[in-house]
Each structure stands twice: as structure tokens, then as C-alpha cells.
Design an enzyme around this catalytic site. Structure first.
Site, short mmCIF file in Angstrom:
data_model
loop_
_atom_site.label_atom_id
_atom_site.label_comp_id
_atom_site.label_asym_id
_atom_site.label_seq_id
_atom_site.Cartn_x
_atom_site.Cartn_y
_atom_site.Cartn_z
N ASP A 13 0.68 -1.36 0.01
CA ASP A 13 0.16 0.20 0.07
C ASP A 13 0.83 1.23 0.03
O ASP A 13 0.60 2.33 0.77
CB ASP A 13 -0.92 0.10 1.41
CG ASP A 13 -1.72 -1.06 1.29
OD1 ASP A 13 -2.14 -1.85 0.16
OD2 ASP A 13 -2.00 -1.84 2.26
N LYS A 16 2.34 2.13 -5.09
CA LYS A 16 3.14 1.65 -6.20
C LYS A 16 2.18 1.83 -7.48
O LYS A 16 2.73 2.35 -8.69
CB LYS A 16 3.33 0.05 -6.02
CG LYS A 16 4.05 -0.31 -4.72
CD LYS A 16 4.14 -1.76 -4.65
CE LYS A 16 2.83 -2.57 -4.52
NZ LYS A 16 2.32 -2.21 -2.77
N GLY A 40 -4.22 -4.59 -4.01
CA GLY A 40 -5.33 -3.54 -4.32
C GLY A 40 -4.65 -2.42 -4.83
O GLY A 40 -4.07 -1.68 -4.07
N HIS A 41 -4.71 -2.15 -6.16
CA HIS A 41 -4.01 -1.11 -6.79
C HIS A 41 -4.75 0.06 -7.15
O HIS A 41 -5.45 -0.15 -8.13
CB HIS A 41 -3.12 -1.68 -7.91
CG HIS A 41 -1.82 -2.26 -7.31
ND1 HIS A 41 -0.98 -2.85 -8.02
CD2 HIS A 41 -1.31 -2.28 -5.98
CE1 HIS A 41 0.09 -3.20 -7.40
NE2 HIS A 41 -0.27 -2.93 -6.10
N GLN A 224 2.06 -6.28 -3.37
CA GLN A 224 2.96 -6.46 -1.95
C GLN A 224 3.98 -5.53 -1.74
O GLN A 224 4.23 -4.57 -2.61
CB GLN A 224 2.89 -7.88 -1.75
CG GLN A 224 1.65 -8.74 -1.43
CD GLN A 224 1.02 -9.09 -2.73
OE1 GLN A 224 1.55 -9.76 -3.64
NE2 GLN A 224 -0.30 -8.53 -2.88
P1 IMO Z 1 -0.84 -4.16 -2.32
O1 IMO Z 1 -0.16 -4.76 -3.66
C1 IMO Z 1 -0.82 -4.77 1.89
C2 IMO Z 1 -0.80 -8.69 3.52
C3 IMO Z 1 -2.23 -9.26 4.31
C4 IMO Z 1 -1.44 -10.22 5.28
C5 IMO Z 1 -0.18 -10.94 4.44
C6 IMO Z 1 -0.58 -12.17 3.57
O2 IMO Z 1 -2.11 -3.50 -2.51
O3 IMO Z 1 0.20 -3.31 -1.66
P2 IMO Z 1 -2.04 -12.79 1.87
O4 IMO Z 1 -3.74 -12.71 1.42
O5 IMO Z 1 -1.30 -12.24 0.80
O6 IMO Z 1 -1.88 -14.28 2.20
O7 IMO Z 1 -1.85 -12.28 3.07
O8 IMO Z 1 0.00 -10.07 3.31
N1 IMO Z 1 -1.01 -8.08 1.97
C7 IMO Z 1 -0.91 -6.81 1.61
N2 IMO Z 1 -0.96 -5.75 2.56
N3 IMO Z 1 -0.97 -4.60 0.64
C8 IMO Z 1 -1.28 -5.81 -0.02
O9 IMO Z 1 -0.91 -5.53 -1.43
C9 IMO Z 1 -1.20 -6.70 0.43
N4 IMO Z 1 -1.32 -8.11 -0.10
C10 IMO Z 1 -1.40 -8.93 1.00
O10 IMO Z 1 -2.73 -8.41 4.90
O11 IMO Z 1 -0.90 -9.44 6.17
MG MG Z 2 -2.97 -2.04 -1.72
#
Ligand code: IMO
Ligand code: MG
Length: 424
Positions: A13, A16, A40-41, A224
Site C-alpha cells: 500500500d 505503487k 489492491g492497486h 505487495q
Molecule cells: P498491495 O499490492 C498490503 C498482506 C495481508 C497479510 C499478508 C498475507 O495492495 O500493496 P495474503 O492474502 O497475501 O496471503 O496475506 O500480506 N498483504 C498486503 N498488505 N498490501 C497488499 O498488496 C497486500 N497483499 C497482501 O494483509 O498480512
Molecule cells: Mg494495496
């Protein structure tokens, strides 16, 4: 360009997508190389917000081809919903503009069911996953049980493998006290998706290498972040893929030597969703204020994000691991009006000063931030377009982040819209 990579330097988050959207103006292809619908982009174009989970944000640029690489895990239902949403929002996507890897693994209903069942079985030790079936899908990949996009087109084998997987998963689900999945329905859904996805399917690794050879400019969109990377993050509080730049070659087939520019994206503060250590977390009024001003609620799950101050130990680690050329700093505008600003420059672990990110969760949990404080700055930064427009306090804070994190801050974003940024 030729191959620019944008990766998150914190816990996700970071904004990106906002940076990828900006850089995609100079790209021919935008490539996702890992992750799935946990992502979540959010991109704001001309005041209109578009939220994407699977499809690269390059889809919002008419001249761009978007690629979902082999390292991604694909939930076909989400893919189709996203295509419909894009068409409704004025971004219709024809197959020539979206290529999906024939080697990407599919997220099946049992992956989502197991994700939820494992989480509830973990109780207080839960990870706080997004519930999108990500971990179980990648687990099947390395356990040689995954169903890939190419498998959709070999019906007898698809049927045998889906039915045998469902039988096994239903045993696991039963042992965890969770209801079984409907194997016949899962198979029927896959068969119904086959013709719809077929026009998008490609050997994307070969496609990308051909594109590089032809002089195309590529932009890799990390999902992530480094600290959620399964190998390099704060394990086990991570996501199941290689989110750092090290995942690019494996997850896309882009040759490592083709990568020319590496951008780490960091927020001017820090957030984390889900469980796991977060040394610079601020649970008091300042954290609350950041959450409200920064609208720090999950794009995928709506959960309130945990908020805190910029963690330079974590940022240094990410910059160093990724060999970043530069940092893109986002959401500086959110910090305006705070009385003081902080950077966590090191950790105090049991009375010892630690400058490097420790591997184990126990040490990270025990880590107390060594703070460096800065006076706050006032004003609405969203109209600033040059570094000289920023209040002196904001400039000093950016300088400090650059010094502490170990890479130049070349871009500072001061708002969600495309134009709201400055370079330095
Ligand atoms: P973007 O791309 C923030 C976190 C989840 C959890 C851990 C594992 O939007 O930055 P998962 O469902 O992937 O097995 O969860 O990773 N997590 C994220 N946190 N931004 C994300 O994506 C995330 N994708 C997974 O909250 O702690
Ligand atoms: Mg996100």
C-alpha cells in the site's frame, strides 16, 4: 526504461500503482510478475478512481499492453469481473492489450476455503491474510498440485486433477471443521471460463523477451512489498510470493540482465495491514490522525491499516536488497499539520542498537524504535509541482528520508491524481 521495476519498500500500500501509472506514460508494456487478487492497486485519472486487483494498471493507458506473468496466481472470476468493471469505466480491454501467461497458476474455490480455514485454525497466531486463497494456491504450486492456465485446454487431465485435488482438499477442510467445496461446480466453472480466457492466453515469457529484443519499453508492477516477500520479508507474516525485484525474472521470464532501472516506492510514513511485527507503529492519536488523513483503509478488504512512522531500518533493507536506483516517496502531503514528525533510524533490541532488519519475529517484536524527531510543516502540498514549492520542513524531512534509506528520492507524490507530484 527498457526494463523499469517498481516495487514496494514497506508492507504494501505504498502507492505503487500511482507510480506505475505515472511511469506507464513512457512504457509499451506493463507486467505483473507475482501476487494475485490480494493486491489492491488504486489509480486516480482525471478525478476518477479505478481499483485493480489482477490486471496491471497499464491497462489505463491506451498505448500499453498489460501482461499477467507466470508468477501470478490467477482467479478467473476476479479477472472477468475486472474486465467488466474496466469496460463500464470506459476502459474496454481487447485481448491484444492484455496477455495472460499460460503458466500462471489458477486460484480455485478450495484455495479460498483453505485460506479461511487455516486462518481460523491459527487463532491468535493468524496472519491476517486477505482471504483470496493466495497462500494455499502458491502452496499447491510448490507441492506439484497446481492447476495452470494451460491446463484448462486439456479437458481429461483437467477433470482428473481438479477432482482429485477437491477430494484431498475436502479431507483437509473436513479436518479443520470447514464445509467441503463442490467439485462438480468448480470443474464446471473452469470449463465455462475456458473460451472466455482463451483469447488472452500467451507464452508471456517468450512474448516479453521478443518485446525486449524489439526495443519495447517494459515496466514491471510489483504487488505487495519487500517486507511481505516470502523469502525476504518478516516471515511468517508475509505473502506467499517474491514481491521484491528478485521476483521479476522468475515471475515474468524477463532476463535479469535486461533490468535497467529499479524504483522502490515508500510512503512518507508506514502502514501495515494484517498481523505481524511493526516496530514503528504508532497506536495513539498521531497514528489515528495519519489513518484518517491518509485514508488508510484496505483497498481489497476495507480493513483499517495500522499506521506508524517511517521506518528507515526497513527502508534501508528494501533499498539494499533491491539495489534500488531511487526512491519514489508518496503521501508526503498527508503529514502536513502534524506537530512533529519522526523517523525510526535504528532499533533498540534488549539495550543493543541494531541497524539491520533482524530475521526473526521475536527480535522484531522486541525492537524499540530509536527515533529522530523533526518539526512538522504546515500547508496544503497538493498544488506543489517543484521541490522549491515545498515548505522548508517538508524538504528537510525528504532529505532525511533519503539519507537514512540510502537511495535518492527522485519523485515525491503530493496527491493521488496523475499530475500531483514533483521530481528532484
Ligand atoms: P498491495 O499490492 C498490503 C498482506 C495481508 C497479510 C499478508 C498475507 O495492495 O500493496 P495474503 O492474502 O497475501 O496471503 O496475506 O500480506 N498483504 C498486503 N498488505 N498490501 C497488499 O498488496 C497486500 N497483499 C497482501 O494483509 O498480512
Ligand atoms: Mg494495496
Amino acid at each position: 526504461m527498457p526494463v523499469t521495476c517498481v516495487v514496494g519498500a514497506q508492507w504494501g500500500d505504498e502507492g505503487k500503482a500511482r507510480i506505475v501509472d505515472l511511469l506507464s506514460g513512457d512504457a509499451d508494456l506493463v507486467v505483473r510478475y507475482q501476487g494475485g487478487a490480494n493486491t489492491g492497486h488504486t489509480v486516480v485519472v482525471n478525478g476518477k478512481t479505478v481499483k485493480l486487483h489482477l490486471i496491471p494498471v497499464g491497462v489505463l493507458r491506451e498505448g500499453c499492453v498489460s501482461v499477467v506473468g507466470n508468477g501470478c496466481v490467477l482467479d478467473l472470476k476476479v479477472l472477468f469481473e475486472e474486465l467488466e468493471m474496466l469496460a463500464r469505466s470506459g476502459y474496454p480491454v481487447d485481448p491484444a492489450r492484455l496477455r495472460v501467461s499460460d503458466r500462471a497458476h489458477l486460484v480455485l474455490p478450495y484455495h479460498r476455503a483453505l485460506d479461511a480455514a487455516y486462518e481460523s485454525a491459527r487463532g491468535a497466531g493468524r496472519i491476517g491474510t486477505t482471504g483470496r486463497g493466495i497462500g494455499p494456491c502458491y502452496s499447491d504450486k510448490v507441492a506439484y498440485k497446481g492447476i495452470r492456465v494451460c491446463d484448462l485446454f486439456d479437458d481429461p487431465s483437467l477433470e482428473a486433477r481438479v477432482l482429485s485435488n477437491c477430494e484431498e482438499k475436502n479431507r483437509h477442510l473436513g479436518a479443520l471443521g470447514a464445509p467441503p467445496v463442490d467439485a462438480a461446480a468448480a470443474l464446471a466453472d473452469l470449463r465455462a471460463s475456458r473460451d472466455r480466457v482463451a483469447p488472452f492466453v500467451e507464452d508471456t515469457a517468450a512474448f516479453l523477451r521478443d518485446a525486449i529484443a524489439a526495443g519495447s519499453r517494459l515496466l514491471c508492477e510489483g504487488a505487495q512489498a519487500v517486507l511481505l516477500d516470502v523469502d525476504h520479508g518478516t516471515y511468517p507474516y508475509v505473502s506467499a510470493s517474491n514481491a521484491s525485484v528478485l521476483g521479476v525474472p522468475a515471475g515474468s521470464g524477463i532476463p535479469p540482465r535486461a533490468i535497467t532501472r529499479i524504483v522502490c516506492v515508500a510512503k512518507a510514513y508506514a502502514t501495515r495491514v494484517g498481523e505481524g511485527p511493526f516496530p514503528s507503529e504508532e497506536t495513539g492519536a498521531e497514528g489515528q490522525r495519519i489513518r484518517e488523513r491518509g485514508r488508510e483503509f484496505g483497498t481489497t478488504t476495507g480493513r483499517p491499516r495500522r499506521c506508524g512512522w517511517f521506518d528507515a531500518v526497513a527502508a534501508r533493507y528494501s533499498v539494499s536488497l533491491c539495489d534500488a536506483d531511487e526512491i519514489a516517496l508518496t503521501k508526503l502531503d498527508i503529514l502536513a499539520g502534524m506537530e512533529r514528525l519522526r523517523i525510526c533510524t535504528a532499533y533498540d533490541i534488549g539495550g543493543r542498537r541494531v541497524d539491520r532488519l533482524p530475521a526473526d519475529v521475536g527480535s522484531l517484536r522486541a525492537a524499540k524504535p530509536v527515533w529522530k524527531d523533526f518539526p512538522g510543516f504546515e500547508g496544503d502540498l497538493s498544488g506543489c509541482r517543484n521541490i522549491a514549492d515545498l515548505p522548508a520542513g517538508a524538504r528537510a524531512f525528504v532529505d532525511a528520508i533519503e539519507r537514512e534509506a540510502g537511495a535518492p528520492v527522485r519523485l515525491v507524490s503530493v496527491g493521488a491524481d496523475r499530475a500531483q507530484y514533483l521530481t528532484r
